[in-house]
Design a protein around this motif. Structure first.
Motif, PDB file in Angstrom:
ATOM      1  N   LYS A  45      -4.547   2.406   6.955  1.00  0.00           N
ATOM      2  CA  LYS A  45      -3.190   2.845   7.251  1.00  0.00           C
ATOM      3  C   LYS A  45      -2.414   3.220   5.987  1.00  0.00           C
ATOM      4  O   LYS A  45      -1.292   3.713   6.077  1.00  0.00           O
ATOM      5  N   THR A  46      -3.028   2.971   4.819  1.00  0.00           N
ATOM      6  CA  THR A  46      -2.329   3.254   3.554  1.00  0.00           C
ATOM      7  C   THR A  46      -2.478   4.705   3.105  1.00  0.00           C
ATOM      8  O   THR A  46      -1.929   5.072   2.066  1.00  0.00           O
ATOM      9  N   ALA A  47      -3.216   5.528   3.852  1.00  0.00           N
ATOM     10  CA  ALA A  47      -3.434   6.928   3.454  1.00  0.00           C
ATOM     11  C   ALA A  47      -2.130   7.685   3.200  1.00  0.00           C
ATOM     12  O   ALA A  47      -2.011   8.407   2.201  1.00  0.00           O
ATOM     13  N   PRO A  48      -1.106   7.576   4.063  1.00  0.00           N
ATOM     14  CA  PRO A  48       0.157   8.274   3.786  1.00  0.00           C
ATOM     15  C   PRO A  48       0.833   7.800   2.495  1.00  0.00           C
ATOM     16  O   PRO A  48       1.486   8.591   1.809  1.00  0.00           O
ATOM     17  N   ILE A  49       0.662   6.525   2.166  1.00  0.00           N
ATOM     18  CA  ILE A  49       1.217   5.995   0.923  1.00  0.00           C
ATOM     19  C   ILE A  49       0.558   6.671  -0.270  1.00  0.00           C
ATOM     20  O   ILE A  49       1.222   7.104  -1.224  1.00  0.00           O
ATOM     21  N   LEU A  50      -0.769   6.783  -0.218  1.00  0.00           N
ATOM     22  CA  LEU A  50      -1.525   7.371  -1.326  1.00  0.00           C
ATOM     23  C   LEU A  50      -1.142   8.832  -1.558  1.00  0.00           C
ATOM     24  O   LEU A  50      -1.155   9.309  -2.689  1.00  0.00           O
ATOM     25  N   ALA A  51      -0.825   9.549  -0.505  1.00  0.00           N
ATOM     26  CA  ALA A  51      -0.429  10.957  -0.645  1.00  0.00           C
ATOM     27  C   ALA A  51       0.779  11.087  -1.570  1.00  0.00           C
ATOM     28  O   ALA A  51       0.900  12.045  -2.338  1.00  0.00           O
ATOM     29  N   ILE A  52       1.672  10.103  -1.522  1.00  0.00           N
ATOM     30  CA  ILE A  52       2.872  10.129  -2.367  1.00  0.00           C
ATOM     31  C   ILE A  52       2.582   9.584  -3.762  1.00  0.00           C
ATOM     32  O   ILE A  52       2.906  10.201  -4.777  1.00  0.00           O
ATOM     33  N   THR A  53       1.943   8.412  -3.807  1.00  0.00           N
ATOM     34  CA  THR A  53       1.751   7.740  -5.098  1.00  0.00           C
ATOM     35  C   THR A  53       0.757   8.460  -6.012  1.00  0.00           C
ATOM     36  O   THR A  53       0.915   8.444  -7.231  1.00  0.00           O
ATOM     37  N   LEU A  54      -0.246   9.110  -5.439  1.00  0.00           N
ATOM     38  CA  LEU A  54      -1.217   9.817  -6.281  1.00  0.00           C
ATOM     39  C   LEU A  54      -0.624  11.096  -6.868  1.00  0.00           C
ATOM     40  O   LEU A  54      -1.002  11.513  -7.967  1.00  0.00           O
ATOM     41  N   ALA A 112      -2.848  -6.436  -3.676  1.00  0.00           N
ATOM     42  CA  ALA A 112      -3.456  -5.211  -3.127  1.00  0.00           C
ATOM     43  C   ALA A 112      -4.578  -4.631  -3.989  1.00  0.00           C
ATOM     44  O   ALA A 112      -4.475  -3.502  -4.454  1.00  0.00           O
ATOM     45  N   PRO A 113      -5.678  -5.366  -4.206  1.00  0.00           N
ATOM     46  CA  PRO A 113      -6.714  -4.878  -5.126  1.00  0.00           C
ATOM     47  C   PRO A 113      -7.354  -3.552  -4.734  1.00  0.00           C
ATOM     48  O   PRO A 113      -7.712  -2.760  -5.600  1.00  0.00           O
ATOM     49  N   VAL A 114      -7.501  -3.292  -3.425  1.00  0.00           N
ATOM     50  CA  VAL A 114      -8.098  -2.020  -2.992  1.00  0.00           C
ATOM     51  C   VAL A 114      -7.198  -0.853  -3.390  1.00  0.00           C
ATOM     52  O   VAL A 114      -7.666   0.162  -3.927  1.00  0.00           O
ATOM     53  N   LEU A 115      -5.897  -0.973  -3.136  1.00  0.00           N
ATOM     54  CA  LEU A 115      -4.959   0.087  -3.512  1.00  0.00           C
ATOM     55  C   LEU A 115      -4.892   0.265  -5.026  1.00  0.00           C
ATOM     56  O   LEU A 115      -4.863   1.388  -5.535  1.00  0.00           O
ATOM     57  N   VAL A 116      -4.879  -0.840  -5.758  1.00  0.00           N
ATOM     58  CA  VAL A 116      -4.821  -0.780  -7.225  1.00  0.00           C
ATOM     59  C   VAL A 116      -6.053  -0.058  -7.776  1.00  0.00           C
ATOM     60  O   VAL A 116      -5.949   0.824  -8.635  1.00  0.00           O
ATOM     61  N   THR A 117      -7.220  -0.418  -7.270  1.00  0.00           N
ATOM     62  CA  THR A 117      -8.465   0.215  -7.729  1.00  0.00           C
ATOM     63  C   THR A 117      -8.466   1.710  -7.420  1.00  0.00           C
ATOM     64  O   THR A 117      -8.890   2.523  -8.251  1.00  0.00           O
TER      65      THR A 117
END
Length: 374
Positions: free
Chosen positions: A99-108, A338-343
């Motif tokens: 569910k974090t995919a939309p977050i990554l679109a912004i942060t990346l 959040a180790p998965v997101l950090v990695t």
């Protein structure tokens, strides 16, 4: 008639060399254990990593200055425990993580801006303040990809030793600064010093067995797929996938995580061996300035993004801090953030940084820029 030299003479020398190597390894790991225990007693953040690294660096520097030889530390040993860290990160993955995919679109997207700004800022520090030539400063300034940065810099006639030390100093200072600052501003001890663990329930022998099997399989998978940071990412993806489909449920043993921190920290400390004290002090001074300003910038990005995406300021700061992917993932594990997101963020940072550097290097070669001062 000439007599043959007996075979056992060769065998004896071989055994002597092996014995000396194992004694050197025992010295490094022994120093690492003492350093980790001292750091834990002092209440330092992530003591098994920082304590072992500091003690190993001191022993390596002292020994090298006397003997002129670097202490032996097998790279394969570090790779095995990097794989263990990958497994530990993978155990934190769940179907909800998708569910974090939309977050990554912004942060990346923000990460791309951060990388460009950090590159320009660090180049100015190393070239104008440190006095490095333009090529050495350009590749020393890269906020990620130690091996790739040094390889590209060497190809462009940069100073290999200076670039190597500067990138190593960057990683060391970041993994020291981030948990320490977190401890100072939160007022709480973090990592294993605070008895933090990945276990949601007590681990048993099956968890250790899964780790023992997944480590070599994951290393092979990472190499086969030619993944970046393959010794970390292969086991991570394997474990995360099996966790996502609920094929396994591994409880990361805290003792194994502490051991992984100790081994990785001791292996990092050995790399200081060949540096002179003067060169190290100069590199640390410039590194302190570079890392401090870059972390201030990372804090700004984290503060702004925390109001836009559902990630904490701490998780975002660790994600943007320009440390090594293995080490920062380990920091995230130790802090329980959040180790998965950090990695994911660190892998993207390294891939984007190296890609841009590769394009610029190829462009420079096409334009015929062959001298180091260009």
């Amino acid at each position: 008639m000439a007599l043959r030299k007996p075979f056992f003479t060769f065998g004896s020398k071989f055994m002597q060399n092996k014995t000396a190597q194992y004694l050197q390894l025992a010295l490094i790991l022994g120093a690492g254990v003492i350093g980790a225990m001292a750091a834990q007693w002092l209440g330092l953040p992530i003591p098994y990593l920082l304590g072992s690294m500091s003690a190993s660096a001191i022993v390596s520097l002292t020994t090298y200055s006397r003997s002129g030889e670097k202490l032996w530390f097998p790279l394969q040993l570090r790779h095995v425990f990097i794989a263990v860290i990958g497994i530990m990160i993978g155990t934190t993955f769940s179907p909800e993580a998708l569910k974090t995919a939309p977050i990554l679109a912004i942060t990346l997207c923000a990460m791309m801006l951060f990388v460009c700004a950090a590159q320009i800022l660090n180049f100015g520090i190393f070239h104008h303040i440190g006095g490095y030539d333009r090529v050495t400063a350009k590749y020393a300034a890269m906020p990620g990809g130690l091996i790739e940065a040094v390889t590209l810099g060497e190809k462009a006639d940069g100073d290999v030793e200076t670039m190597s030390i500067q990138h190593f100093v960057r990683i060391v200072l970041v993994i020291m600064f981030v948990p320490t600052l977190f401890q100072i501003f939160s007022g709480e001890t973090v990592g294993s010093a605070a008895s933090q663990t990945l276990e949601s329930s007590p681990s048993d022998w099956t968890d250790w067995l899964f780790c023992a099997v997944f480590a070599p399989v994951g290393i092979w998978l990472g190499a086969r797929l030619k993944l970046p940071a393959s010794h970390l990412m292969g086991p991570l993806l394997l474990t995360a996938l099996l966790h996502a489909v609920m094929a396994v449920d591994i409880q990361g043993p805290s003792a194994l995580l502490n051991l992984a921190q100790l081994i990785v920290g001791a292996g990092l400390g050995v790399n200081f061996a060949r540096s002179t004290l003067c060169h190290l002090l100069s590199a640390f001074a410039l590194g302190f300035l570079s890392v401090s300003t870059t972390l201030i910038m990372a804090s700004g990005f984290a503060y702004l993004l925390a109001s836009v995406v559902p990630m904490s300021f701490t998780a975002l700061l660790i994600s943007f801090a320009p440390g090594g992917v293995t080490e920062m993932s380990l920091v995230a594990l130790s802090l329980g953030v959040a180790p998965v997101l950090v990695t994911t963020h660190h892998l993207f940072r390294i891939i984007f940084t190296v890609t841009i550097a590769g394009i610029l290097t190829a462009r420079s070669e096409r334009l015929g820029k062959g001298n180091p001062g260009s």
